[in-house]
Enzyme design. Structure first.
Site, PDB file in Angstrom:
ATOM      1  N   CYS A  88       0.959  -0.801  -0.239  1.00  0.00           N
ATOM      2  CA  CYS A  88      -0.023   0.362  -0.289  1.00  0.00           C
ATOM      3  C   CYS A  88       0.877   1.391  -0.342  1.00  0.00           C
ATOM      4  CB  CYS A  88      -0.524   0.340   1.176  1.00  0.00           C
ATOM      5  SG  CYS A  88      -2.478   0.757   0.942  1.00  0.00           S
ATOM      6  N   HIS A 105      -3.396  -5.363   1.552  1.00  0.00           N
ATOM      7  CA  HIS A 105      -3.091  -5.818   2.577  1.00  0.00           C
ATOM      8  C   HIS A 105      -3.826  -7.256   2.638  1.00  0.00           C
ATOM      9  CE1 HIS A 105      -2.565  -1.708   3.938  1.00  0.00           C
ATOM     10  NE2 HIS A 105      -3.142  -1.401   3.498  1.00  0.00           N
TER      11      HIS A 105
END
Length: 494
Positions: free
Chosen positions: A344, A449
């Site tokens: 991310c 994630h």
């Protein structure tokens, strides 16, 4: 006593875990209680009115998908319930020391984010109370987690997470303290003494957490404390480093890693606004793997992998990384063929540039390890995602063809750098729109994630499986049941 499910529309019994401070053990104790009551055949839900954390999960929401704090996500799983936004109606995600993004019932609220804290509380309380009431109507037991300490007398007038919730829920409360820090009996007595008299009656038991040594040496303090307060000490919980539950707000302690000889070292860069650190918990449980938090170049020495985790404010964390000299150390590691993974915000850092024309995060040059560019958008991507890796090379080749599932929480949108692409310098896109790899194969960036929570990923990369979350939750409940005085847990919901 084995409580039976409440019939009809009866409102749930509520058990609340309060603490003498942050880090006292509220989150794990609430998680253990969720699994304990669920094992009695009761319909259980967790609740925390307001959580301040950059560890968040994507869950069900009336808007389709929303965010709640990771602690309540895990508590819901422990309760055998579907995680949803009512379980943590207000989430504050710190972006700087004096500024947080406010997430109300799963959605970012710009108006609340700009509002002073004390003014915000009255505006959000009706939504918080409604969420609590709805959960109580749908469940037999609601396990509530407080925040910080209920005795913060400067905040009591605008409290929406401790005593106000306890009153609204008519909750029976446990007060937990970290005895390893020292001063535990003073913390318990001082907290109790600062509560309004009517609220003291809600405290049904004191819990001493993280105790080391001979419990008989505590005498006569628990008895004296009960004489002063009328509240018994109902549990002394021994120190337990390897319970398997992610730490909500703290970094990993080396004492909590799996035992055995170290065969692989993974360094996670611990910048100030790192987010979703809980997703690395499974790595702590891999035999022979050591997880290190890196805040200086020296911390990266000897690491097999370097991981750049998520960030709540990518540009400022990138500036911090450069100020520590970590940028050069990461580049040297990559140049020598060492494995680098960005997740991310970490993926965004690995590219050539961060471009922000909307004032979302900030402009910055990237580390230049992937020929990518990220543009920040006011709209936030929040969703659960399933995908399948394409063909990977080098250090990450074991992920080729592996089907994965996880979640996305990001403002940035990343793509190939146009000028570099025109010159033939392209990153290999190994998950469409989600992950890219350098041609050499040692640098990988991914928006997804939760990779290390996917059993298929752990098996591919390490040939090992971490304990399942269900086993972790049962272990927490077993531990609690061994150390709490008989009858106490049933009495809390009688």
């Amino acid at each position: 006593m084995n409580p039976q499910a409440n019939p009809g529309p009866q409102r749930a019994k509520c058990v609340m875990v309060l603490g003498t401070s942050s880090g006292a053990g509220k989150s794990w104790l609430a998680t253990a209680l969720c699994r304990h009551y669920a094992r009695q055949g009761l319909k259980v839900a967790p609740f925390k009115a307001q959580n301040m954390s950059n560890n968040a999960r994507v869950v069900a929401s009336p808007a389709g998908a929303g965010e709640i704090g990771s602690a309540q996500y895990f508590q819901a799983l422990a309760a055998r319930a579907e995680p949803e936004v009512r379980m943590n109606p207000l989430l504050l995600k710190p972006e700087a020391d004096t500024r947080s993004q406010v997430v109300l019932l799963g959605q970012v609220d710009a108006e609340l984010s700009a509002m002073p804290w004390r003014g915000r509380s009255e505006k959000v309380w009706p939504r918080i109370e409604q969420a609590l009431d709805e959960l109580r109507a749908d469940h037999d037991v609601v396990v509530i987690e407080g925040a910080g300490s209920p005795a913060e007398i400067n905040l009591m007038a605008s409290d929406i997470v401790n005593l106000r919730v306890a009153r609204a829920a008519d909750a029976s409360c446990l007060l937990v303290t970290d005895i390893d820090r020292g001063g535990a009996f003073a913390h318990l007595y001082g907290t109790w003494a600062l509560l309004p008299e009517a609220d003291r009656a809600r405290i049904k038991g004191f819990v001493l957490n993280k105790f080391r040594g001979d419990a008989s040496l505590l005498a006569p303090a628990p008895e004296q404390l009960e004489q002063l307060t009328g509240v018994p000490t109902v549990a002394t919980l021994p120190m337990w480093w390897q319970h398997g539950l992610p730490e909500e707000d703290g970094v990993f302690d080396d004492r909590s890693r799996s035992s055995g000889a170290v065969s692989r070292s993974v360094a996670v860069v611990a910048y100030p606004r790192l987010s979703n650190l809980d997703e690395f918990q499974p790595l702590k449980n891999i035999p022979g793997l050591r997880l290190v938090w890196a805040r200086s170049p020296a911390d990266l020495a000897g690491a097999d992998w370097i991981v750049l985790p998520g960030s709540k404010h990518t540009s400022s964390d990138l500036a911090w990384l450069r100020a520590q000299g970590l940028d050069r150390a990461i580049a040297d590691h990559a140049e020598q063929g060492g494995a680098v993974l960005g997740i991310c915000g970490g993926l965004q850092m690995l590219g050539e540039a961060l471009i922000d024309t909307h004032g979302v995060d900030g402009n910055a040059p990237g580390l230049g390890l992937l020929p990518l560019v990220t543009q920040f958008d006011p709209d936030k991507t929040v969703r659960r995602t399933q995908a399948c890796f394409g063909e990977l090379a080098g250090a990450w080749s074991a992920l080729s063809g592996v089907a994965v599932q996880g979640y996305e929480i990001h403002h940035g949108q990343t793509a190939q750098h146009p000028a570099m692409a025109a010159a033939g310098d392209l990153a290999r896109e190994v998950l469409p729109g989600l992950a890219w790899q350098n041609p050499r194969g040692n640098v990988l960036g991914c928006y997804l994630h939760g990779l290390f929570e996917d059993p298929a990923v752990l098996q591919a990369l390490f040939g090992a499986a971490a304990p399942t979350l269900d086993a972790v939750f049962d272990g927490l409940a077993d531990y609690l049941e061994r150390h709490v005085a008989p009858g106490v847990l049933d009495a809390l919901i009688a």
